[in-house]
Scaffold this motif. Sequence first.
Motif, PDB file in Angstrom:
ATOM      1  N   GLY A 349       2.567  13.252  -8.928  1.00 51.16           N
ATOM      2  CA  GLY A 349       2.895  11.996  -8.255  1.00 51.16           C
ATOM      3  C   GLY A 349       4.377  11.875  -7.971  1.00 51.16           C
ATOM      4  N   GLY A 350       5.202  12.443  -8.858  1.00 45.73           N
ATOM      5  CA  GLY A 350       6.649  12.404  -8.638  1.00 45.73           C
ATOM      6  C   GLY A 350       7.041  13.094  -7.337  1.00 45.73           C
ATOM      7  N   ASP A 351       6.282  14.138  -6.962  1.00 45.40           N
ATOM      8  CA  ASP A 351       6.570  14.833  -5.696  1.00 45.40           C
ATOM      9  C   ASP A 351       6.332  13.881  -4.517  1.00 45.40           C
ATOM     10  OD1 ASP A 351       6.922  17.120  -7.247  1.00 45.40           O
ATOM     11  OD2 ASP A 351       4.860  17.808  -6.921  1.00 45.40           O
ATOM     12  N   VAL A 352       5.300  13.060  -4.637  1.00 44.94           N
ATOM     13  CA  VAL A 352       4.984  12.113  -3.559  1.00 44.94           C
ATOM     14  C   VAL A 352       6.134  11.107  -3.430  1.00 44.94           C
ATOM     15  CG1 VAL A 352       3.304  10.427  -2.708  1.00 44.94           C
ATOM     16  CG2 VAL A 352       2.510  12.378  -4.074  1.00 44.94           C
ATOM     17  N   VAL A 353       6.619  10.621  -4.575  1.00 43.56           N
ATOM     18  CA  VAL A 353       7.720   9.652  -4.545  1.00 43.56           C
ATOM     19  C   VAL A 353       8.971  10.298  -3.931  1.00 43.56           C
ATOM     20  CG1 VAL A 353       9.253   8.235  -5.984  1.00 43.56           C
ATOM     21  CG2 VAL A 353       6.792   8.311  -6.467  1.00 43.56           C
ATOM     22  N   LYS A 354       9.233  11.560  -4.257  1.00 45.69           N
ATOM     23  CA  LYS A 354      10.387  12.261  -3.677  1.00 45.69           C
ATOM     24  C   LYS A 354      10.251  12.334  -2.148  1.00 45.69           C
ATOM     25  CE  LYS A 354      11.166  15.033  -7.830  1.00 45.69           C
ATOM     26  NZ  LYS A 354      11.040  16.361  -8.481  1.00 45.69           N
ATOM     27  N   ALA A 355       9.050  12.652  -1.688  1.00 50.67           N
ATOM     28  CA  ALA A 355       8.838  12.760  -0.234  1.00 50.67           C
ATOM     29  C   ALA A 355       9.054  11.403   0.442  1.00 50.67           C
ATOM     30  CB  ALA A 355       7.434  13.295   0.053  1.00 50.67           C
ATOM     31  N   LEU A 356       8.557  10.350  -0.178  1.00 49.53           N
ATOM     32  CA  LEU A 356       8.735   9.014   0.412  1.00 49.53           C
ATOM     33  C   LEU A 356      10.217   8.630   0.399  1.00 49.53           C
ATOM     34  CD1 LEU A 356       5.642   8.896   0.415  1.00 49.53           C
ATOM     35  CD2 LEU A 356       5.782   6.590  -0.533  1.00 49.53           C
ATOM     36  N   ALA A 357      10.897   8.985  -0.687  1.00 52.96           N
ATOM     37  CA  ALA A 357      12.324   8.641  -0.802  1.00 52.96           C
ATOM     38  C   ALA A 357      13.129   9.298   0.319  1.00 52.96           C
ATOM     39  CB  ALA A 357      12.853   9.087  -2.157  1.00 52.96           C
ATOM     40  N   LEU A 358      12.700  10.487   0.736  1.00 55.33           N
ATOM     41  CA  LEU A 358      13.467  11.228   1.743  1.00 55.33           C
ATOM     42  C   LEU A 358      12.970  10.968   3.167  1.00 55.33           C
ATOM     43  CD1 LEU A 358      13.987  14.533  -0.272  1.00 55.33           C
ATOM     44  CD2 LEU A 358      15.673  12.750   0.214  1.00 55.33           C
ATOM     45  N   GLY A 359      12.030  10.046   3.319  1.00 59.12           N
ATOM     46  CA  GLY A 359      11.691   9.625   4.687  1.00 59.12           C
ATOM     47  C   GLY A 359      10.256   9.807   5.126  1.00 59.12           C
ATOM     48  N   ALA A 360       9.384  10.337   4.256  1.00 56.87           N
ATOM     49  CA  ALA A 360       7.979  10.481   4.660  1.00 56.87           C
ATOM     50  C   ALA A 360       7.238   9.168   4.460  1.00 56.87           C
ATOM     51  CB  ALA A 360       7.301  11.589   3.854  1.00 56.87           C
ATOM     52  N   THR A 361       6.222   8.949   5.289  1.00 55.60           N
ATOM     53  CA  THR A 361       5.352   7.780   5.106  1.00 55.60           C
ATOM     54  C   THR A 361       4.271   8.094   4.084  1.00 55.60           C
ATOM     55  OG1 THR A 361       5.684   7.173   7.404  1.00 55.60           O
ATOM     56  CG2 THR A 361       3.789   6.192   6.314  1.00 55.60           C
ATOM     57  N   ALA A 362       3.829   9.348   4.100  1.00 55.70           N
ATOM     58  CA  ALA A 362       2.746   9.764   3.201  1.00 55.70           C
ATOM     59  C   ALA A 362       2.754  11.284   3.112  1.00 55.70           C
ATOM     60  CB  ALA A 362       1.402   9.276   3.731  1.00 55.70           C
ATOM     61  N   VAL A 363       1.992  11.809   2.167  1.00 50.46           N
ATOM     62  CA  VAL A 363       1.851  13.259   2.033  1.00 50.46           C
ATOM     63  C   VAL A 363       0.387  13.634   2.267  1.00 50.46           C
ATOM     64  CG1 VAL A 363       3.704  13.357   0.306  1.00 50.46           C
ATOM     65  CG2 VAL A 363       1.313  13.231  -0.455  1.00 50.46           C
ATOM     66  N   LEU A 364       0.155  14.936   2.462  1.00 46.59           N
ATOM     67  CA  LEU A 364      -1.208  15.447   2.513  1.00 46.59           C
ATOM     68  C   LEU A 364      -1.461  16.281   1.268  1.00 46.59           C
ATOM     69  CD1 LEU A 364      -1.556  16.776   6.201  1.00 46.59           C
ATOM     70  CD2 LEU A 364      -1.877  14.448   5.348  1.00 46.59           C
ATOM     71  N   SER A 365      -2.670  16.184   0.756  1.00 45.02           N
ATOM     72  CA  SER A 365      -3.080  17.019  -0.386  1.00 45.02           C
ATOM     73  C   SER A 365      -4.008  18.110   0.115  1.00 45.02           C
ATOM     74  CB  SER A 365      -3.817  16.146  -1.411  1.00 45.02           C
ATOM     75  OG  SER A 365      -4.657  16.954  -2.215  1.00 45.02           O
ATOM     76  N   GLY A 366      -3.594  19.358  -0.060  1.00 40.76           N
ATOM     77  CA  GLY A 366      -4.453  20.487   0.283  1.00 40.76           C
ATOM     78  C   GLY A 366      -5.167  20.982  -0.958  1.00 40.76           C
ATOM     79  N   ARG A 367      -4.492  21.827  -1.736  1.00 42.59           N
ATOM     80  CA  ARG A 367      -5.149  22.438  -2.888  1.00 42.59           C
ATOM     81  C   ARG A 367      -5.508  21.460  -4.012  1.00 42.59           C
ATOM     82  NH1 ARG A 367      -1.292  25.869  -1.145  1.00 42.59           N
ATOM     83  NH2 ARG A 367      -1.820  28.003  -0.507  1.00 42.59           N
ATOM     84  N   PRO A 368      -4.675  20.444  -4.323  1.00 39.63           N
ATOM     85  CA  PRO A 368      -5.053  19.587  -5.460  1.00 39.63           C
ATOM     86  C   PRO A 368      -6.483  19.055  -5.364  1.00 39.63           C
ATOM     87  CG  PRO A 368      -2.810  19.112  -4.822  1.00 39.63           C
ATOM     88  CD  PRO A 368      -3.347  20.080  -3.804  1.00 39.63           C
ATOM     89  N   THR A 369      -6.860  18.559  -4.188  1.00 38.01           N
ATOM     90  CA  THR A 369      -8.226  18.029  -4.061  1.00 38.01           C
ATOM     91  C   THR A 369      -9.256  19.160  -3.960  1.00 38.01           C
ATOM     92  OG1 THR A 369      -7.313  17.407  -1.878  1.00 38.01           O
ATOM     93  CG2 THR A 369      -8.064  15.638  -3.290  1.00 38.01           C
ATOM     94  N   LEU A 370      -8.839  20.333  -3.468  1.00 40.37           N
ATOM     95  CA  LEU A 370      -9.771  21.476  -3.461  1.00 40.37           C
ATOM     96  C   LEU A 370     -10.062  21.950  -4.880  1.00 40.37           C
ATOM     97  CD1 LEU A 370      -8.792  24.008  -0.627  1.00 40.37           C
ATOM     98  CD2 LEU A 370     -10.756  22.482  -0.724  1.00 40.37           C
ATOM     99  N   TYR A 371      -9.033  21.949  -5.739  1.00 34.50           N
ATOM    100  CA  TYR A 371      -9.268  22.338  -7.140  1.00 34.50           C
ATOM    101  C   TYR A 371     -10.291  21.397  -7.762  1.00 34.50           C
ATOM    102  CZ  TYR A 371      -4.773  24.926  -6.909  1.00 34.50           C
ATOM    103  OH  TYR A 371      -3.750  25.767  -6.576  1.00 34.50           O
TER     104      TYR A 371
END
Length: 415
Positions: A349-371
Motif C-alpha cells: 500500500g505504501g507504493d500506492v501512496v508514493k505514486a499518488l504523492a508524485l502525481g498519479a490518480t491511481a495505480v494498476l495491480s497486475g501480479r498482486p491480484t493474479l497471485y
Amino acid sequence: MTTPAATATGPAARTDEGAPLSALAPTAAAGALGECLNIADLREAARRRLPRGVFEFFDRGSEDEASLHGNREAFRKIKLRNRVLVDVSRRTQATTLFGKPMSMPLAIAPTGVAGVCWYEGEVELARAAARAGVPFTLATPSVTSIEKIAAVEGGRKWFQLYMWRERELSYDLVRRAKDAGFEALMLTVDTAVPPIREYNRRNAFSVPFQPNPRILADIAMHPRWLLGVALRYYMNGGLPTLAHYPKGASGRTAAPRGVSVPNLRGDDLTWDDVKRLRDMWKGPLMIKGVHLAEDAARAAAEGCDAIVISNHGGRNLDSAVAPIQVLPEIAAEVGGKIEILLDSGVRRGGDVVKALALGATAVLSGRPTLYGLSVAGEAGALHALSLLRKEIETTMGFTGCASVADISPRTVWME
Ligand SMILES: Cc1cc2nc3c(=O)[nH]c(=O)nc-3n(C[C@H](O)[C@H](O)[C@H](O)COP(=O)(O)O)c2cc1C
C-alpha cells in the motif's frame, strides 16, 4: 481532478457496499488465505500451487529481468515522511476517476492469462473487482469474451486493446466492447515487438497451450492445478483458447501462427491510430505504456483521457525505466490536463501512496491480484485487494493523510 468521496469509510477495510472484505472470502479458501499476510505470501502460495511453466509465465520478466527488479528498487528508494498531530481518525481512500467512484485508488490491470491461473479466472477477477469497488480491465489475449465479462454483475469494466495490423479485426473488438457497455478503452502501445522471455522456452510453455512431455510432467506434479483448473476446463468443453483472437492466430501480439489471418503484427502503430480510435470511442480512452513526458503531452493533445505509465511489469523492454522514476516529470508536463495511472512493481500500500504523492490518480495491480486469484479464485483476488487497502490506510495514517487529496509531494522524500 481527483476528488475524495464525501463519506469516510473508517479504518476497517470495506467494500463499496460496506462489508468488510475479509467476510467475503469463502470458508474453504479462508484457511490458505488466512496465512497470506502480504502480497509476497500470496506469491509464494501461488508458486506452490501452479505448474512451474504457468507460474514463471506470469511472475517473471524479460531477458535479464533488470526492469522487473528495477521496479521494486525504485519504489524502495522513495521514502515517506510522518506528518504528525493531524486527526486521521476518519481516513478514506475512496476517490473518483473519469467522474465515477472507486473505493480505493487502484484498478485491476489487463493480464492475458488470468484464465490459466484459475478456472474462468477472468470472470473471478471481474467479480472480485466489482465486490471491492474497483475497475477491472479485460485484456485482448484473454480466454473470456467481452460479452461474458459484460454479464458479470456490477463493477466498472474496461477493455484493453492490442491493435493488430489487420485493423478491422481490432476495430471489431472495439465495437464489441462498446456494444457490451464497457466504460473505458485502454490501448497498449508498449508491445510493438514480441519480448524475449527465455524461461518460457526452457519450460516449454506457450499460450495458447501446446501439450508436450515437459509441461505435462510439470502439470502432473501440481495436482491442485491439474484438478481445479485443467480438468475442469476439460470437463466443460476443453482447454481454453484466446477468446478474441481469430482462428489460427497465436497468443503473441506479433506472431501469427496460422495462415487464416494474414498478419496480426502491431508494430506499425502510430498516433494516427490513436486519432482514429478517439473518433470511434466516445468514452474514456487510455494509452498504456508511456515513459516520456512528450508522449504524455501528445496523448493529451490527441484528446486521450488518461495515460498509464508502465513498463508492462518488467515483461517487455528490459532495462526499462521504472514508471515511478519518470512519474514526476510526466506529472509536471500533463498533471491536471489528463489522468495519470501507473503500474509495474506495486506490492505494498505504501507504493500506492508514493505514486499518488508524485502525481498519479491511481495505480494498476497486475501480479498482486493474479497471485491471489491463483490461490483462491475470486476470494484470493479480493484478499490481495484487501491487503493493499489495509496497507494504504496504514500508510495514510502515519503520513497524516485523511483523504487521498491530502497525499502530496511533501508526503515523500527522494534523494
Ligand atoms: C501474466 C501477465 C499478462 C499480461 N498481459 C497483458 C496484456 O494482455 N495486455 C497489457 O496491456 N498488459 C498486460 N500485462 C501487463 C499488466 O497490464 C501490467 O502492466 C503489469 O502486470 C503491472 O505490473 P505488476 O505485475 O508488477 O503489477 C500482463 C502482465 C502479466 C503479469
